[in-house]
Scaffold this motif. Structure first.
Motif, PDB file in Angstrom:
ATOM      1  N   LYS A  16      -6.812  -1.281 -29.288  1.00 29.35           N
ATOM      2  CA  LYS A  16      -5.900  -0.218 -28.864  1.00 29.35           C
ATOM      3  C   LYS A  16      -6.506   0.620 -27.743  1.00 29.35           C
ATOM      4  O   LYS A  16      -6.479   1.853 -27.763  1.00 29.35           O
ATOM      5  N   MET A  17      -7.046  -0.085 -26.757  1.00 26.57           N
ATOM      6  CA  MET A  17      -7.662   0.564 -25.604  1.00 26.57           C
ATOM      7  C   MET A  17      -6.834   0.275 -24.359  1.00 26.57           C
ATOM      8  O   MET A  17      -6.191  -0.768 -24.255  1.00 26.57           O
ATOM      9  N   SER A  18      -6.882   1.195 -23.417  1.00 26.94           N
ATOM     10  CA  SER A  18      -6.216   0.983 -22.133  1.00 26.94           C
ATOM     11  C   SER A  18      -7.183   0.276 -21.186  1.00 26.94           C
ATOM     12  O   SER A  18      -8.391   0.229 -21.426  1.00 26.94           O
ATOM     13  N   ALA A  23     -12.489  -0.152 -18.432  1.00 28.82           N
ATOM     14  CA  ALA A  23     -13.137  -0.087 -17.120  1.00 28.82           C
ATOM     15  C   ALA A  23     -14.181   1.026 -17.072  1.00 28.82           C
ATOM     16  O   ALA A  23     -15.300   0.821 -16.572  1.00 28.82           O
ATOM     17  N   ASN A  24     -13.851   2.196 -17.591  1.00 28.61           N
ATOM     18  CA  ASN A  24     -14.802   3.317 -17.601  1.00 28.61           C
ATOM     19  C   ASN A  24     -16.039   3.001 -18.437  1.00 28.61           C
ATOM     20  O   ASN A  24     -17.157   3.333 -18.048  1.00 28.61           O
ATOM     21  N   ILE A  25     -15.849   2.377 -19.580  1.00 24.38           N
ATOM     22  CA  ILE A  25     -16.973   2.060 -20.458  1.00 24.38           C
ATOM     23  C   ILE A  25     -17.940   1.074 -19.805  1.00 24.38           C
ATOM     24  O   ILE A  25     -19.158   1.221 -19.913  1.00 24.38           O
ATOM     25  N   ILE A  26     -17.405   0.071 -19.104  1.00 25.94           N
ATOM     26  CA  ILE A  26     -18.298  -0.921 -18.494  1.00 25.94           C
ATOM     27  C   ILE A  26     -18.709  -0.537 -17.068  1.00 25.94           C
ATOM     28  O   ILE A  26     -19.497  -1.240 -16.448  1.00 25.94           O
ATOM     29  N   THR A  31      -8.808  -1.330 -11.310  1.00 26.77           N
ATOM     30  CA  THR A  31      -8.338  -2.464 -10.513  1.00 26.77           C
ATOM     31  C   THR A  31      -9.245  -3.676 -10.692  1.00 26.77           C
ATOM     32  O   THR A  31      -8.771  -4.807 -10.805  1.00 26.77           O
ATOM     33  N   SER A  32     -10.541  -3.428 -10.727  1.00 27.22           N
ATOM     34  CA  SER A  32     -11.486  -4.534 -10.935  1.00 27.22           C
ATOM     35  C   SER A  32     -11.296  -5.150 -12.311  1.00 27.22           C
ATOM     36  O   SER A  32     -11.314  -6.376 -12.461  1.00 27.22           O
ATOM     37  N   TYR A  33     -11.117  -4.301 -13.324  1.00 28.48           N
ATOM     38  CA  TYR A  33     -10.900  -4.835 -14.669  1.00 28.48           C
ATOM     39  C   TYR A  33      -9.572  -5.591 -14.744  1.00 28.48           C
ATOM     40  O   TYR A  33      -9.485  -6.647 -15.376  1.00 28.48           O
ATOM     41  N   LEU A  34      -8.550  -5.071 -14.096  1.00 33.09           N
ATOM     42  CA  LEU A  34      -7.236  -5.727 -14.067  1.00 33.09           C
ATOM     43  C   LEU A  34      -7.371  -7.148 -13.530  1.00 33.09           C
ATOM     44  O   LEU A  34      -6.735  -8.080 -14.032  1.00 33.09           O
ATOM     45  N   VAL A  52     -20.508  -6.803 -25.861  1.00 38.00           N
ATOM     46  CA  VAL A  52     -20.921  -5.739 -26.778  1.00 38.00           C
ATOM     47  C   VAL A  52     -19.726  -4.862 -27.152  1.00 38.00           C
ATOM     48  O   VAL A  52     -19.522  -4.525 -28.316  1.00 38.00           O
ATOM     49  N   LEU A  53     -18.918  -4.490 -26.163  1.00 43.26           N
ATOM     50  CA  LEU A  53     -17.754  -3.630 -26.401  1.00 43.26           C
ATOM     51  C   LEU A  53     -16.797  -4.248 -27.420  1.00 43.26           C
ATOM     52  O   LEU A  53     -16.330  -3.575 -28.343  1.00 43.26           O
TER      53      LEU A  53
END
Length: 105
Positions: A16-18, A23-26, A31-34, A52-53
């Motif tokens: 249940k993450m956006s 993206a912020n966590i890694i 856009t890069s995560y998309l 890990v996440l």
């Protein structure tokens, strides 16, 4: 067969993450995560962070295995079937016979 992007999206949605949160966590922008989820780019540099996440192996993220955990393996089919013995006959001087009526799973 599931792609890396589909697997990442499913794992993210299960937590249940956006996309922004992941993206912020890694440490990248959304856009890069998309592009990872769309299959445009592979998460080569961030593979370990994503592993890990989402608490899965890197092999799982790369679709090299269907088992999320490193030590997880499939149980062989013969270990899943339990035979049902219908009748066992035995007597003095006779042979013992087992009649197999089938299997339960």
């Amino acid at each position: 067969m599931e792609t890396i992007g589909e697997r990442l999206k499913r794992l993210r949605e299960n937590k249940k993450m956006s996309q922004d949160e992941v993206a912020n966590i890694i440490g990248i922008d959304r856009t890069s995560y998309l592009k990872y989820e769309k299959g445009i780019n592979k998460p080569t540099r961030n593979l370990e962070k994503l592993s890990v996440l989402f608490n899965v192996s890197t092999d799982y993220l790369l679709c090299q295995t269907d088992f999320p955990l490193k030590n997880e393996i499939s149980t062989p089919l013969e270990n899943k079937r339990v035979p049902i013995i219908g009748t066992v006959k035995c007597g003095p001087g006779g042979l013992a016979y087992e009649y197999l009526d089938g299997y339960i799973w």
